[in-house]
Motif scaffolding. Structure first.
Motif, PDB file in Angstrom:
ATOM      1  N   ARG A   1     -16.452 116.432 -87.289  1.00 57.93           N
ATOM      2  CA  ARG A   1     -15.223 116.485 -88.105  1.00 57.93           C
ATOM      3  C   ARG A   1     -14.345 115.267 -87.800  1.00 57.93           C
ATOM      4  NH1 ARG A   1     -10.762 116.095 -86.406  1.00 57.93           N
ATOM      5  NH2 ARG A   1     -10.922 117.639 -84.742  1.00 57.93           N
ATOM      6  N   ALA A   2     -14.205 114.948 -86.513  1.00 61.91           N
ATOM      7  CA  ALA A   2     -13.375 113.794 -86.117  1.00 61.91           C
ATOM      8  C   ALA A   2     -14.009 112.482 -86.602  1.00 61.91           C
ATOM      9  CB  ALA A   2     -13.211 113.770 -84.600  1.00 61.91           C
ATOM     10  N   TYR A   3     -15.331 112.390 -86.523  1.00 62.07           N
ATOM     11  CA  TYR A   3     -16.058 111.190 -86.991  1.00 62.07           C
ATOM     12  C   TYR A   3     -15.746 110.941 -88.464  1.00 62.07           C
ATOM     13  CZ  TYR A   3     -20.226 108.388 -88.280  1.00 62.07           C
ATOM     14  OH  TYR A   3     -21.080 107.417 -88.765  1.00 62.07           O
ATOM     15  N   ILE A   4     -15.809 112.025 -89.244  1.00 57.98           N
ATOM     16  CA  ILE A   4     -15.567 111.900 -90.687  1.00 57.98           C
ATOM     17  C   ILE A   4     -14.081 111.600 -90.941  1.00 57.98           C
ATOM     18  CG2 ILE A   4     -15.602 113.172 -92.883  1.00 57.98           C
ATOM     19  CD1 ILE A   4     -17.988 114.832 -91.642  1.00 57.98           C
ATOM     20  N   GLU A   5     -13.215 112.374 -90.290  1.00 54.22           N
ATOM     21  CA  GLU A   5     -11.765 112.258 -90.543  1.00 54.22           C
ATOM     22  C   GLU A   5     -11.243 110.861 -90.205  1.00 54.22           C
ATOM     23  OE1 GLU A   5      -9.528 115.536 -88.977  1.00 54.22           O
ATOM     24  OE2 GLU A   5      -7.637 114.435 -89.101  1.00 54.22           O
ATOM     25  N   HIS A   6     -11.778 110.250 -89.159  1.00 54.14           N
ATOM     26  CA  HIS A   6     -11.244 108.955 -88.717  1.00 54.14           C
ATOM     27  C   HIS A   6     -12.085 107.770 -89.201  1.00 54.14           C
ATOM     28  CE1 HIS A   6      -8.293 111.123 -86.420  1.00 54.14           C
ATOM     29  NE2 HIS A   6      -9.262 111.877 -85.958  1.00 54.14           N
ATOM     30  N   GLY A   7     -12.935 108.022 -90.177  1.00 55.42           N
ATOM     31  CA  GLY A   7     -13.715 106.933 -90.778  1.00 55.42           C
ATOM     32  C   GLY A   7     -14.594 106.200 -89.780  1.00 55.42           C
ATOM     33  N   MET A   8     -15.154 106.931 -88.833  1.00 59.37           N
ATOM     34  CA  MET A   8     -15.961 106.256 -87.800  1.00 59.37           C
ATOM     35  C   MET A   8     -17.263 105.698 -88.360  1.00 59.37           C
ATOM     36  SD  MET A   8     -15.515 108.529 -84.352  1.00 59.37           S
ATOM     37  CE  MET A   8     -14.063 109.524 -84.100  1.00 59.37           C
ATOM     38  N   HIS A   9     -17.607 106.085 -89.613  1.00 60.56           N
ATOM     39  CA  HIS A   9     -18.829 105.514 -90.212  1.00 60.56           C
ATOM     40  C   HIS A   9     -18.640 104.021 -90.479  1.00 60.56           C
ATOM     41  CE1 HIS A   9     -16.174 106.493 -93.532  1.00 60.56           C
ATOM     42  NE2 HIS A   9     -16.838 105.644 -94.287  1.00 60.56           N
ATOM     43  N   THR A  10     -17.369 103.538 -90.438  1.00 61.39           N
ATOM     44  CA  THR A  10     -17.132 102.100 -90.642  1.00 61.39           C
ATOM     45  C   THR A  10     -17.221 101.336 -89.308  1.00 61.39           C
ATOM     46  OG1 THR A  10     -14.748 102.336 -90.339  1.00 61.39           O
ATOM     47  CG2 THR A  10     -15.581 102.563 -92.593  1.00 61.39           C
ATOM     48  N   TRP A  11     -17.340 102.050 -88.197  1.00 56.76           N
ATOM     49  CA  TRP A  11     -17.477 101.397 -86.894  1.00 56.76           C
ATOM     50  C   TRP A  11     -18.947 100.976 -86.718  1.00 56.76           C
ATOM     51  CZ3 TRP A  11     -14.713 105.119 -82.861  1.00 56.76           C
ATOM     52  CH2 TRP A  11     -13.425 105.417 -83.323  1.00 56.76           C
ATOM     53  N   PRO A  12     -19.229 100.118 -85.743  1.00 56.61           N
ATOM     54  CA  PRO A  12     -20.643  99.836 -85.462  1.00 56.61           C
ATOM     55  C   PRO A  12     -21.371 101.141 -85.107  1.00 56.61           C
ATOM     56  CG  PRO A  12     -19.203  98.350 -84.234  1.00 56.61           C
ATOM     57  CD  PRO A  12     -18.317  99.383 -84.860  1.00 56.61           C
ATOM     58  N   GLN A  13     -22.555 101.318 -85.709  1.00 48.88           N
ATOM     59  CA  GLN A  13     -23.303 102.573 -85.497  1.00 48.88           C
ATOM     60  C   GLN A  13     -24.401 102.361 -84.458  1.00 48.88           C
ATOM     61  OE1 GLN A  13     -22.284 105.473 -87.652  1.00 48.88           O
ATOM     62  NE2 GLN A  13     -20.618 103.995 -87.577  1.00 48.88           N
ATOM     63  N   PRO A  14     -24.822 103.354 -83.723  1.00 52.82           N
ATOM     64  CA  PRO A  14     -24.255 104.689 -83.701  1.00 52.82           C
ATOM     65  C   PRO A  14     -22.946 104.726 -82.918  1.00 52.82           C
ATOM     66  CG  PRO A  14     -25.995 104.534 -82.060  1.00 52.82           C
ATOM     67  CD  PRO A  14     -25.961 103.220 -82.769  1.00 52.82           C
ATOM     68  N   VAL A  15     -22.102 105.681 -83.275  1.00 52.30           N
ATOM     69  CA  VAL A  15     -20.881 105.907 -82.490  1.00 52.30           C
ATOM     70  C   VAL A  15     -21.259 106.895 -81.393  1.00 52.30           C
ATOM     71  CG1 VAL A  15     -18.524 106.778 -82.571  1.00 52.30           C
ATOM     72  CG2 VAL A  15     -19.433 105.468 -84.496  1.00 52.30           C
ATOM     73  N   LYS A  16     -21.101 106.442 -80.142  1.00 58.43           N
ATOM     74  CA  LYS A  16     -21.559 107.277 -79.012  1.00 58.43           C
ATOM     75  C   LYS A  16     -20.342 107.823 -78.271  1.00 58.43           C
ATOM     76  CE  LYS A  16     -24.708 104.008 -77.508  1.00 58.43           C
ATOM     77  NZ  LYS A  16     -25.786 103.571 -76.605  1.00 58.43           N
ATOM     78  N   LEU A  17     -20.245 109.137 -78.238  1.00 57.17           N
ATOM     79  CA  LEU A  17     -19.035 109.788 -77.726  1.00 57.17           C
ATOM     80  C   LEU A  17     -19.378 110.868 -76.714  1.00 57.17           C
ATOM     81  CD1 LEU A  17     -17.449 110.310 -81.254  1.00 57.17           C
ATOM     82  CD2 LEU A  17     -16.766 108.573 -79.589  1.00 57.17           C
ATOM     83  N   TYR A  18     -18.489 111.041 -75.729  1.00 56.10           N
ATOM     84  CA  TYR A  18     -18.692 112.183 -74.821  1.00 56.10           C
ATOM     85  C   TYR A  18     -17.384 112.925 -74.614  1.00 56.10           C
ATOM     86  CZ  TYR A  18     -16.520 110.039 -70.652  1.00 56.10           C
ATOM     87  OH  TYR A  18     -15.638 109.509 -69.749  1.00 56.10           O
ATOM     88  N   SER A  19     -17.514 114.195 -74.240  1.00 61.32           N
ATOM     89  CA  SER A  19     -16.341 115.041 -73.985  1.00 61.32           C
ATOM     90  C   SER A  19     -16.628 115.940 -72.803  1.00 61.32           C
ATOM     91  CB  SER A  19     -16.060 115.955 -75.184  1.00 61.32           C
ATOM     92  OG  SER A  19     -15.811 115.213 -76.331  1.00 61.32           O
TER      93      SER A  19
END
Ligand code: HAM
Length: 448
Positions: free
Chosen positions: A108-126
């Motif tokens: 949801r956050a990836y979509i909401e913050h337009g992370m598809h425009t960042w270099p892919q893949p977007v690698k995240l941890y929590s």
């Protein structure tokens, strides 16, 4: 003020005295007490360090999200959505759910913050809590914590291999050695329907031999028949069709390449045709890491690929792969192996016996702490004997006694607690003296 509109207050009026009650934590949740804290902190700091090495950035998402996110993301037919979500209506009438897992919220956050425009893949941890209304037992809680990683925007099986490796190394670094990687591929929307049909036709002839839950699952979610723990259902598994035999060419080559990559990385795995996982968003790769020594809840990590999740949330097709490890299960395991750790024993405990020695104690303890050394003060007006006992209990090396006599002569009485020896040290040199002692290995320290 009355309790009107606050139904949870029940018969109690605000302002009225509550009856004396002994409260306990709600069923299925637990406190992480100070004696577990060093291991707990290590579970998190090791996660952060490993993510740094693999190029994953930290993301914090909210603990609650709109309920519909999980219904659409995790799947309306899953046990999580059907039975386990903590869902409530807020005062604005919005249906919210305490997150039962991280992946849907992160997508949801990836979509909401337009992370598809960042270099892919977007690698995240929590790192943080998740909530599921499950039947509590050893290793299964209603609030538990996950170390979660996601790599979104790339379909290359190399990313699957890296996510698996990251989690494997994380567990190795924590000191686990009896681990087993369970691996399967459950295909995609092209090849799964024929597989599900094959499963249904295999089981429909055996319907009456299934446990009541599985008779129900046969209609709702036939894949889940494969991981039923009931003895009756387990007996039927041997002959059940396997998803890997139904993979389309694209899923088959993805799986083949992932296996080659894991072999090249010398990561041993076990093909497990019964591994299906409890969340509906998975496609292709699914895996779990099992640890010995914690009983039935031995899955310390689970994950897989979810190439359909973004679309299920109304976004354009976007591949992703991730995994989560359960911190409580790791804590349990580590505590079986390790002695319960205590916070660092203080180098010195300051015992002020005279009134004016109290601010001096605080000042000297602060100087030691600023120099990076653990120091504590004793509190209250207790006898010297009682305060020495407290210092000893804390595991201190030195008790620094500051009485009237010491203040009058500008020095401290330093008692070495292990050896019951003592020495006078000028106040002006005390902090330096203690720092020098700390630099010497404990067994070789001199009281002079
Ligand atoms: P999961 O298998 O449901 O996957 O949970 C991952 C891990 O969380 C489990 O292996 C277990 O260690 C821990 N866990 C789950 N439920 C409980 C519980 N009730 N009590 C204690 N520990 C528990 C997921 O949550 C996926 N979102 C993982 C993922 C990330 N897949 C792709 N990306």
């Amino acid at each position: 003020m009355s309790s009107k509109g606050l139904p949870f207050l029940g018969e109690f009026e605000l302002g009225a005295a509550f009856p004396m009650a002994t409260f306990r934590a709600p069923r299925g949740v637990q406190d992480i007490l100070p004696q577990s804290a060093p291991v707990w902190v290590r579970l998190q700091s090791t996660a952060r360090a490993i993510c740094e090495r693999y190029g994953f950035a930290f993301i914090e998402t909210p603990t609650f999200e709109e309920a519909a996110l999980f219904v659409r993301g995790v799947g309306a037919e899953t046990d999580i959505v059907q039975k386990e979500m903590y869902t409530f209506e807020d005062r604005g009438g919005v249906q919210l759910t305490l997150r039962p897992e991280f992946t849907a919220g992160i997508m949801r956050a990836y979509i909401e913050h337009g992370m598809h425009t960042w270099p892919q893949p977007v690698k995240l941890y929590s790192l943080g809590p998740a909530f599921r209304y499950e039947r509590p037992q050893a290793g299964r809680f209603r609030q538990f914590h996950q170390f979660n990683v996601e790599a979104i925007g790339e379909q290359d099986p190399l990313v699957d291999a890296e996510v698996i490796l990251l989690m494997w190394r994380y567990l190795q670094e924590l000191g686990f050695d009896r681990l087993s990687l369970q691996l399967n591929s459950i295909g995609c929307p092209a090849c799964r329907p024929p597989y599900v049909e094959a499963l249904k036709s295999y089981y429909s002839g055996l319907r009456t031999s299934l446990c009541p839950d599985c008779q129900e699952r046969l209609h709702r979610n036939p894949l889940r028949l494969l991981d039923c723990k009931a003895a009756a259902c387990r007996a039927l598994l041997q002959e059940a069709p396997r998803s890997v035999d139904f993979l389309c060419p694209s899923c088959a080559s993805h799986f083949q390449e992932l296996r080659l990559l894991l072999e090249a990385a010398e990561l041993p795995y076990e093909l497990n045709p019964r591994l299906v996982r409890g969340l509906d968003y998975y496609t292709k790769t699914v895996f779990e890491i099992w640890a010995e020594g914690i009983g039935a809840q031995n899955a310390v990590c689970g994950g897989g690929r979810y190439d359909g999740l973004a679309e299920a949330l109304g976004f354009r097709p976007t591949p992703g792969v991730g995994a989560a490890a359960g911190l409580e299960r790791l804590l349990m395991l580590l505590q079986c192996h390790e002695q319960a750790e205590r916070p660092s024993a203080p180098l010195a405990v300051f015992i002020p016996l005279a009134g004016p020695a109290r601010p001096l104690s605080l000042k000297l303890a602060e100087e030691l702490r600023l120099a990076g050394l653990p120091a504590q003060c004793t509190y209250g007006n207790r006898s010297l004997k009682a305060q020495l006992k407290s210092a000893d209990r804390l595991g201190a090396q030195y008790a620094i006694i500051l009485g009237e006599d010491e203040l009058a002569h500008g020095r401290a009485t330093v008692r070495c607690l292990g050896r019951s020896e003592q020495v006078q040290v000028p106040l002006a040199q005390l902090v330096d003296w203690l720092q020098e002692q700390a630099a010497v290995p404990a067994g070789e320290r001199a009281v002079q």
